[in-house]
Design a protein around this motif. Structure first.
Motif, PDB file in Angstrom:
ATOM      1  N   THR A  35       0.816  -1.218   0.000  1.00 38.20           N
ATOM      2  CA  THR A  35       0.000   0.000   0.000  1.00 38.20           C
ATOM      3  C   THR A  35       0.848   1.266   0.000  1.00 38.20           C
ATOM      4  OG1 THR A  35      -0.104   0.026   2.429  1.00 38.20           O
ATOM      5  CG2 THR A  35      -1.836  -1.192   1.273  1.00 38.20           C
ATOM      6  N   GLN A  36       2.161   1.128   0.180  1.00 40.41           N
ATOM      7  CA  GLN A  36       3.042   2.289   0.274  1.00 40.41           C
ATOM      8  C   GLN A  36       3.443   2.796  -1.114  1.00 40.41           C
ATOM      9  OE1 GLN A  36       6.158   1.404   3.529  1.00 40.41           O
ATOM     10  NE2 GLN A  36       5.272  -0.589   3.059  1.00 40.41           N
ATOM     11  N   GLU A  37       3.414   4.111  -1.256  1.00 36.22           N
ATOM     12  CA  GLU A  37       3.778   4.738  -2.524  1.00 36.22           C
ATOM     13  C   GLU A  37       5.306   4.881  -2.639  1.00 36.22           C
ATOM     14  OE1 GLU A  37       1.601   5.457  -4.869  1.00 36.22           O
ATOM     15  OE2 GLU A  37      -0.132   4.875  -3.640  1.00 36.22           O
ATOM     16  N   ILE A  38       5.777   5.006  -3.869  1.00 39.08           N
ATOM     17  CA  ILE A  38       7.181   5.313  -4.107  1.00 39.08           C
ATOM     18  C   ILE A  38       7.388   6.791  -3.773  1.00 39.08           C
ATOM     19  CG2 ILE A  38       9.031   5.428  -5.819  1.00 39.08           C
ATOM     20  CD1 ILE A  38       8.187   2.596  -5.212  1.00 39.08           C
ATOM     21  N   PRO A  39       8.314   7.124  -2.863  1.00 36.13           N
ATOM     22  CA  PRO A  39       8.487   8.522  -2.450  1.00 36.13           C
ATOM     23  C   PRO A  39       9.199   9.359  -3.517  1.00 36.13           C
ATOM     24  CG  PRO A  39      10.134   7.156  -1.399  1.00 36.13           C
ATOM     25  CD  PRO A  39       9.217   6.215  -2.129  1.00 36.13           C
ATOM     26  N   ASP A  40       9.049  10.680  -3.398  1.00 45.67           N
ATOM     27  CA  ASP A  40       9.651  11.592  -4.368  1.00 45.67           C
ATOM     28  C   ASP A  40      11.177  11.560  -4.340  1.00 45.67           C
ATOM     29  OD1 ASP A  40       7.135  12.390  -5.160  1.00 45.67           O
ATOM     30  OD2 ASP A  40       7.088  14.157  -3.864  1.00 45.67           O
ATOM     31  N   ASP A  41      11.763  11.184  -3.192  1.00 43.83           N
ATOM     32  CA  ASP A  41      13.230  11.167  -3.098  1.00 43.83           C
ATOM     33  C   ASP A  41      13.826   9.804  -3.436  1.00 43.83           C
ATOM     34  OD1 ASP A  41      12.270   9.914  -0.802  1.00 43.83           O
ATOM     35  OD2 ASP A  41      13.776  10.785   0.532  1.00 43.83           O
ATOM     36  N   PHE A  42      13.055   8.951  -4.103  1.00 43.23           N
ATOM     37  CA  PHE A  42      13.591   7.643  -4.503  1.00 43.23           C
ATOM     38  C   PHE A  42      14.747   7.858  -5.476  1.00 43.23           C
ATOM     39  CE2 PHE A  42      13.838   3.501  -6.487  1.00 43.23           C
ATOM     40  CZ  PHE A  42      13.543   2.647  -5.439  1.00 43.23           C
ATOM     41  N   PRO A  43      15.797   7.025  -5.389  1.00 44.53           N
ATOM     42  CA  PRO A  43      16.960   7.199  -6.280  1.00 44.53           C
ATOM     43  C   PRO A  43      16.604   7.130  -7.758  1.00 44.53           C
ATOM     44  CG  PRO A  43      17.474   5.700  -4.494  1.00 44.53           C
ATOM     45  CD  PRO A  43      16.002   5.947  -4.416  1.00 44.53           C
ATOM     46  N   THR A  44      17.454   7.747  -8.541  1.00 45.27           N
ATOM     47  CA  THR A  44      17.319   7.701  -9.989  1.00 45.27           C
ATOM     48  C   THR A  44      18.556   7.024 -10.572  1.00 45.27           C
ATOM     49  OG1 THR A  44      18.447   9.809 -10.366  1.00 45.27           O
ATOM     50  CG2 THR A  44      16.067   9.890  -9.901  1.00 45.27           C
ATOM     51  N   GLU A  45      18.656   7.037 -11.871  1.00 44.37           N
ATOM     52  CA  GLU A  45      19.811   6.420 -12.536  1.00 44.37           C
ATOM     53  C   GLU A  45      21.098   7.182 -12.253  1.00 44.37           C
ATOM     54  OE1 GLU A  45      20.988   4.720 -16.995  1.00 44.37           O
ATOM     55  OE2 GLU A  45      19.066   5.739 -16.655  1.00 44.37           O
ATOM     56  N   THR A  46      20.975   8.450 -11.875  1.00 41.47           N
ATOM     57  CA  THR A  46      22.172   9.274 -11.647  1.00 41.47           C
ATOM     58  C   THR A  46      22.317   9.777 -10.219  1.00 41.47           C
ATOM     59  OG1 THR A  46      20.960  11.250 -12.381  1.00 41.47           O
ATOM     60  CG2 THR A  46      22.241  10.045 -14.050  1.00 41.47           C
ATOM     61  N   GLU A  47      21.247   9.707  -9.428  1.00 38.17           N
ATOM     62  CA  GLU A  47      21.273  10.213  -8.054  1.00 38.17           C
ATOM     63  C   GLU A  47      20.892   9.106  -7.073  1.00 38.17           C
ATOM     64  OE1 GLU A  47      22.326  13.110  -7.075  1.00 38.17           O
ATOM     65  OE2 GLU A  47      22.604  13.928  -9.086  1.00 38.17           O
ATOM     66  N   PRO A  48      21.822   8.716  -6.150  1.00 37.50           N
ATOM     67  CA  PRO A  48      21.505   7.625  -5.228  1.00 37.50           C
ATOM     68  C   PRO A  48      20.489   8.018  -4.153  1.00 37.50           C
ATOM     69  CG  PRO A  48      23.674   8.526  -4.756  1.00 37.50           C
ATOM     70  CD  PRO A  48      23.217   9.177  -6.027  1.00 37.50           C
ATOM     71  N   ASN A  49      20.550   9.248  -3.690  1.00 36.87           N
ATOM     72  CA  ASN A  49      19.634   9.778  -2.672  1.00 36.87           C
ATOM     73  C   ASN A  49      19.649   8.969  -1.372  1.00 36.87           C
ATOM     74  OD1 ASN A  49      18.928  11.846  -4.361  1.00 36.87           O
ATOM     75  ND2 ASN A  49      16.991  10.936  -5.011  1.00 36.87           N
ATOM     76  N   SER A  50      19.860   9.680  -0.284  1.00 29.93           N
ATOM     77  CA  SER A  50      19.920   9.027   1.024  1.00 29.93           C
ATOM     78  C   SER A  50      19.189   9.869   2.057  1.00 29.93           C
ATOM     79  CB  SER A  50      21.377   8.818   1.454  1.00 29.93           C
ATOM     80  OG  SER A  50      22.045  10.066   1.606  1.00 29.93           O
ATOM     81  N   ARG A  51      18.895   9.233   3.190  1.00 27.75           N
ATOM     82  CA  ARG A  51      18.281   9.904   4.335  1.00 27.75           C
ATOM     83  C   ARG A  51      19.190   9.661   5.539  1.00 27.75           C
ATOM     84  NH1 ARG A  51      12.163   7.410   3.597  1.00 27.75           N
ATOM     85  NH2 ARG A  51      11.684   8.414   1.578  1.00 27.75           N
ATOM     86  N   THR A  52      19.768  10.726   6.058  1.00 24.09           N
ATOM     87  CA  THR A  52      20.646  10.578   7.217  1.00 24.09           C
ATOM     88  C   THR A  52      19.833  10.086   8.409  1.00 24.09           C
ATOM     89  OG1 THR A  52      22.059  12.372   6.424  1.00 24.09           O
ATOM     90  CG2 THR A  52      22.242  11.771   8.756  1.00 24.09           C
ATOM     91  N   PHE A  53      20.272   8.995   8.999  1.00 24.50           N
ATOM     92  CA  PHE A  53      19.506   8.387  10.089  1.00 24.50           C
ATOM     93  C   PHE A  53      19.670   9.187  11.373  1.00 24.50           C
ATOM     94  CE2 PHE A  53      19.219   5.430  13.731  1.00 24.50           C
ATOM     95  CZ  PHE A  53      17.912   5.033  13.575  1.00 24.50           C
ATOM     96  N   GLN A  54      18.548   9.505  12.000  1.00 28.96           N
ATOM     97  CA  GLN A  54      18.526  10.154  13.301  1.00 28.96           C
ATOM     98  C   GLN A  54      17.718   9.274  14.252  1.00 28.96           C
ATOM     99  OE1 GLN A  54      20.151  12.929  14.176  1.00 28.96           O
ATOM    100  NE2 GLN A  54      20.955  13.312  12.109  1.00 28.96           N
ATOM    101  N   LEU A  55      18.349   8.816  15.307  1.00 31.45           N
ATOM    102  CA  LEU A  55      17.655   7.958  16.246  1.00 31.45           C
ATOM    103  C   LEU A  55      16.528   8.720  16.917  1.00 31.45           C
ATOM    104  CD1 LEU A  55      17.540   5.183  17.692  1.00 31.45           C
ATOM    105  CD2 LEU A  55      19.084   6.145  19.399  1.00 31.45           C
ATOM    106  N   ARG A  56      15.339   8.175  16.845  1.00 31.22           N
ATOM    107  CA  ARG A  56      14.194   8.779  17.509  1.00 31.22           C
ATOM    108  C   ARG A  56      14.304   8.600  19.015  1.00 31.22           C
ATOM    109  NH1 ARG A  56      10.418   5.337  17.351  1.00 31.22           N
ATOM    110  NH2 ARG A  56      10.316   5.142  15.087  1.00 31.22           N
ATOM    111  N   LYS A  57      14.208   9.671  19.756  1.00 32.86           N
ATOM    112  CA  LYS A  57      14.303   9.601  21.221  1.00 32.86           C
ATOM    113  C   LYS A  57      12.961   9.248  21.841  1.00 32.86           C
ATOM    114  CE  LYS A  57      18.621  10.812  21.182  1.00 32.86           C
ATOM    115  NZ  LYS A  57      19.693   9.867  21.524  1.00 32.86           N
TER     116      LYS A  57
END
Length: 319
Positions: free
Chosen positions: A297-319
């Motif tokens: 049911t989850q959509e592909i997000p806008d920041d999903f990688p492309t052929e030229t951009e790997p795209n990452s999300r810096t992990f922040q531990l939730r307190k």
């Protein structure tokens, strides 16, 4: 009386919402990839942040290669663990798999075998319809366990060879090859970003993903071999490093049917950069939902990688 009824309805609604969440168990404790204590927490947080999943962790008493990320050990569980120099079987590792919709393995190469009782319990769980997700080096684990090899479809290292099944890959004409030649299983070149090519664009896990997208800094597993029964290759990767072990397209994302159970096999996920890659995150989230329910049911997000951009999300531990 009216207020009492409303209160009861609210309680019932909250309970129903909680019950509707997909119950996930992450199992870990012995993995040659030193990120594992942290990556377990990363996956738990990724899953819970969607609002779809409720996640618990079960860990072996004897833990291996946990020193680098030991600050994350107590976040996962309050159970006492013992660091060991070499993996040891924990005869008391007996998760109640039936309590969960899907199990994620964050074990790795050289992980000590589970007890026969726990192995049989897990086989029954998946065979009767439980979901299973294999992450990166979990396909290095348990080479002597026939049912496990069938669940993951393809495996590497651990002295796997032609006795365990064929090599499976796509050649450079995009033809799938089942290769029964002799040889060891499990190789990779230097860690780097490499392209993932979607081979099945209609499967719920990969539907909507770009045809080609870049990984994080990861290992491109190659020369994987195994039973390959009831297996569908969703995506392949091609090693671009100077020490690439093959010049072919190797399976990266796979699904396997084992009895009534659904298995999602993701070979990606070597270290922090790869676990922060959005392609990895989304494939784990969608693959876990599919393994548990048969749908996504989850959509592909806008920041999903492309052929030229790997795209990452810096992990922040939730307190």
């Amino acid at each position: 009386m009216k207020n009492i009824i409303i209160a009861l309805l609210l309680i019932w609604s909250v309970n129903c919402t909680a019950q509707e969440k997909i119950k996930v168990l992450i199992v870990d404790g012995q993995n040659n990839h030193q990120i594992w204590p942290k990556s377990t927490i990363m996956m738990k947080q990724y899953l819970e942040d969607t609002g779809l999943f409720e996640v618990e962790i079960s860990r072996t008493q004897f833990i291996w290669k946990a020193e680098r990320e030991q600050d994350y050990l107590e976040i996962a569980t309050s159970q006492k663990s013992q660091l060991v120099e070499q993996p040891i079987t924990d005869i008391n590792f007996k998760p109640d798999f039936d309590k969960y919709d899907v199990v994620i393995s964050n074990f790795g190469w050289k992980a000590a075998p589970w007890s026969k009782k726990t192995q049989k319990s897990f086989e029954r769980y998946v065979k009767k319809g439980g979901g299973f997700v294999s992450i990166h080096a979990a396909d290095n684990s348990f080479p002597q366990w026939d049912a496990y090899n069938e669940m993951i479809g393809l495996g590497g290292w651990g002295d796997r060879s032609e006795k365990d099944g064929p090599y499976v890959y796509f050649d450079n004409t995009d033809k799938m090859v089942v290769d029964t030649s002799k040889g060891a299983a499990g190789f990779h070149g230097d860690r780097h970003r490499f392209p993932i090519t979607i081979r099945n664009t209609e499967h719920p896990i990969t539907k909507g993903m770009p045809k080609i997208w870049l990984t994080g800094i990861d290992e491109c597993y190659a020369k994987m071999r195994g039973p390959a029964k009831n297996m569908t290759i969703l995506a392949t990767g091609k090693d671009q490093s100077d020490k690439a072990p093959t010049d072919r397209n190797e399976p990266m994302l796979m699904v396997i049917n084992y009895g009534k159970g659904r298995v999602f096999h993701n070979t990606l996920g070597h270290d922090l950069d790869s676990f922060e890659n959005v392609g990895f995150i989304v494939s784990v989230l969608r693959g876990t939902e599919w393994a548990a329910t048969g749908k996504v049911t989850q959509e592909i997000p806008d920041d999903f990688p492309t052929e030229t951009e790997p795209n990452s999300r810096t992990f922040q531990l939730r307190k």
